[in-house]
Structures are given as structure tokens and as C-alpha cells.
Scaffold this active site. Sequence first.
Site, short mmCIF file in Angstrom:
data_model
loop_
_atom_site.label_atom_id
_atom_site.label_comp_id
_atom_site.label_asym_id
_atom_site.label_seq_id
_atom_site.Cartn_x
_atom_site.Cartn_y
_atom_site.Cartn_z
N GLY A 115 37.05 75.75 12.18
CA GLY A 115 37.74 75.05 11.09
C GLY A 115 38.50 75.86 10.01
N SER A 148 33.58 66.74 6.45
CA SER A 148 32.47 67.79 6.46
C SER A 148 31.22 67.02 6.80
CB SER A 148 32.16 68.55 5.07
OG SER A 148 30.94 69.02 5.34
N GLN A 152 34.49 81.74 6.40
CA GLN A 152 33.63 82.06 7.68
C GLN A 152 34.83 82.32 8.65
OE1 GLN A 152 30.54 79.32 9.66
NE2 GLN A 152 32.30 78.31 10.37
N GLY A 161 37.19 66.33 12.33
CA GLY A 161 37.75 67.68 12.17
C GLY A 161 37.21 68.57 13.31
N HIS A 162 36.01 68.40 13.78
CA HIS A 162 35.65 68.99 15.04
C HIS A 162 36.50 68.43 16.29
CE1 HIS A 162 31.56 69.17 12.79
NE2 HIS A 162 31.72 70.36 13.02
N MET A 179 27.52 72.78 14.83
CA MET A 179 26.18 72.33 14.67
C MET A 179 25.86 71.06 14.88
SD MET A 179 24.91 75.32 11.87
CE MET A 179 25.37 74.15 10.10
N GLY A 180 26.83 70.48 15.39
CA GLY A 180 26.74 69.22 15.85
C GLY A 180 27.23 68.09 14.54
N ASN A 181 26.74 67.04 14.78
CA ASN A 181 27.11 66.08 13.62
C ASN A 181 28.53 65.86 13.54
OD1 ASN A 181 26.89 65.26 10.11
ND2 ASN A 181 26.30 63.77 11.60
N HIS A 220 32.33 65.37 13.43
CA HIS A 220 33.43 64.46 12.54
C HIS A 220 34.63 64.73 13.38
CE1 HIS A 220 34.35 67.95 10.31
NE2 HIS A 220 33.40 67.91 9.83
O1 PAF Z 1 30.72 76.23 10.93
C1 PAF Z 1 29.72 76.02 11.92
O2 PAF Z 1 29.71 74.89 12.18
C2 PAF Z 1 28.73 76.96 12.10
O3 PAF Z 1 28.53 78.07 10.81
C3 PAF Z 1 28.71 77.80 13.39
C4 PAF Z 1 30.21 78.44 13.30
C5 PAF Z 1 28.83 76.90 14.36
C6 PAF Z 1 27.84 78.97 13.57
O4 PAF Z 1 26.51 78.29 13.52
#
Ligand code: PAF
Length: 282
Positions: A144, A182, A150, A32-33, A26-28, A30
Site C-alpha cells: 500500500g 489502517s 516502506q 485497502g488490503h 500482518m492481517g486485520n 481492511h
Molecule cells: O505493511 C505491513 O503490513 C508490514 O510492514 C509488512 C510489509 C507485511 C511486513 O511485515
Amino acid sequence: MHILHTISELRAHLASFKHPAFVPTMGNLHDGHLALVRQAKPLGDVVVVSIFVNRLQFLPHEDFDTYPRTWEADCEALEAAGCDMVFAPSEKELYPEPQGFTIQPPSEIANILEGHFRPGFFVGVCTVVMKLFACVGPRVALFGKKDYQQLMVIQRMVRQFALPIEVIGGTTLRAADGLALSSRNNYLKPADRLEAVQLSIALTAMAQALRGGNTDITSLEQEAMAGLGARGWQPDYLAVRRSVDLQVPVEAEIARLANSNGLVVLGAARIGSTRLIDNLDV
Ligand code: PAF
């Protein structure tokens, strides 16, 4: 790095690739992404990252409108991390009409823990992830492990719909003091940022007690919640669960599971106005 805003542009750019590796976000972003992007690199012939703040997974009182949107910094970081394509659809592109079809994950996994405190959250997550999968056609997708539930819900969705996608979990990255990275950490006021590590400290103490032979999970959970509460937190849950299915372990299996990586401790709690989640394998 190609930046694509429509499904047709994305599909045209992906046409010559056979094995996309995909990191939905969802952007923003860090570290971890970005670690997920680096992990994805050798797993596919092209790395696609989506940036889409998904309204469907936010409750009306939650932070959809204020969720940090940091488009330029995200693109710079993605390019440096080796991302090949960014898919950033508008809401109109991804949801051109009201999304009447949704994915309803099974209640035993989706209505507990996060799903209990954020009703409908996993319907929103599964629906957008299914749709993003349909757009990207990945062979590998990375999520993650900080969002442990999730990851498990998506793995089960992929398995039950026989999607030809390998779902891989990426290790949680932590700040120097132990706070799990996060996007929502950006909301923390300085004093709350100092306090925020207490969530992982509480989970670590629970994990150590379990490894040390304590099988009274009810007391462990209550004490951890009370401990955070006394420090000014509002905990939603601190819970000991079976790592295989997130169900509550029965007394007779706790010691065995604690000695074989079979448990996970998960927590969600609010400090100030920021809700944080974290988990640790036991
Ligand atoms: O973990 C997230 O950032 C969101 O839940 C995801 C998996 C991108 C779905 O919108």
C-alpha cells in the site's frame, strides 16, 4: 483457497505456478488490503497473501502483543476477494532460530521520518519481506502507498539486490471522511475517530499551499505540527519531501517539483494512544 502454515507446504502448492503475485500483510485486513488482492489478481497466475505479525519490526514498547489478530474474518474476506493461497507461518516456522542475518537498509532512506521515530523498523520490515520473498518466490509484489516510505525502501531493496520482482504500490483507500484506512484505526476511541481525519486535512492544506506557490516548507511544516498540537495531537512529523528519494527539497527546486508531482507530504501523529500515518502526493 488453500491455507498453508509451513514453508514446505507453500512451496509444494506453488510448484506448478510460474508467476505468483504476492501481497504481504500482518492481517486485520481492511478494504485497502483487499483492493491490493484484487489488483494482484490479473498480475499473476496465482495470488498469495501472507499473514504474519512480524515481531522484528516492533519496538519493545509498541503494540506487537495487542496488534489485532482477526484470523477468521481475514480468511473469509481474502476468499471473497479472490486470494488463492494464504501463507500464515508461525513465528517458529519463519524464525526457527534467532534471526542473526538481517537486512540493513541505507540510513539516508531508512533512518528518517518513520525510521527516525521507530528505530530499527525498516530493518525488521526488510528482513521479513526478504524472507517472505524467499518463501513465495513472487514475480510481482504489492504494497500500500499509505506506507509510502516502506514502499520506497522495499523498491530500493529489490533493485539493489536484483530480485526478479516487480514491486507495485496500491492507492490508499480512505473512509468517507478522508481518513486513510489502517488496521490501527480500530484502536481509535469514538471521539478520536472523529478527530482522526484532521491528519489528512493538515496534509491536504500543506499540499494546496505548495501547489499555490508557497515554498517556505519550514513554516508549512511548523504550522501544520502546531495546528495538530493545538487540537490535542502529538505529531511526530509533518514533512515535505521529494517523492523520488524522500530527501528535503532545496529551495530552488520546490516550485518546479510542486508543479510536476515531484513532492510528497507525509505525516505521523498520535491522537489519544493511537499513532496514525498518512501521505499525499503533491
Ligand atoms: O505493511 C505491513 O503490513 C508490514 O510492514 C509488512 C510489509 C507485511 C511486513 O511485515
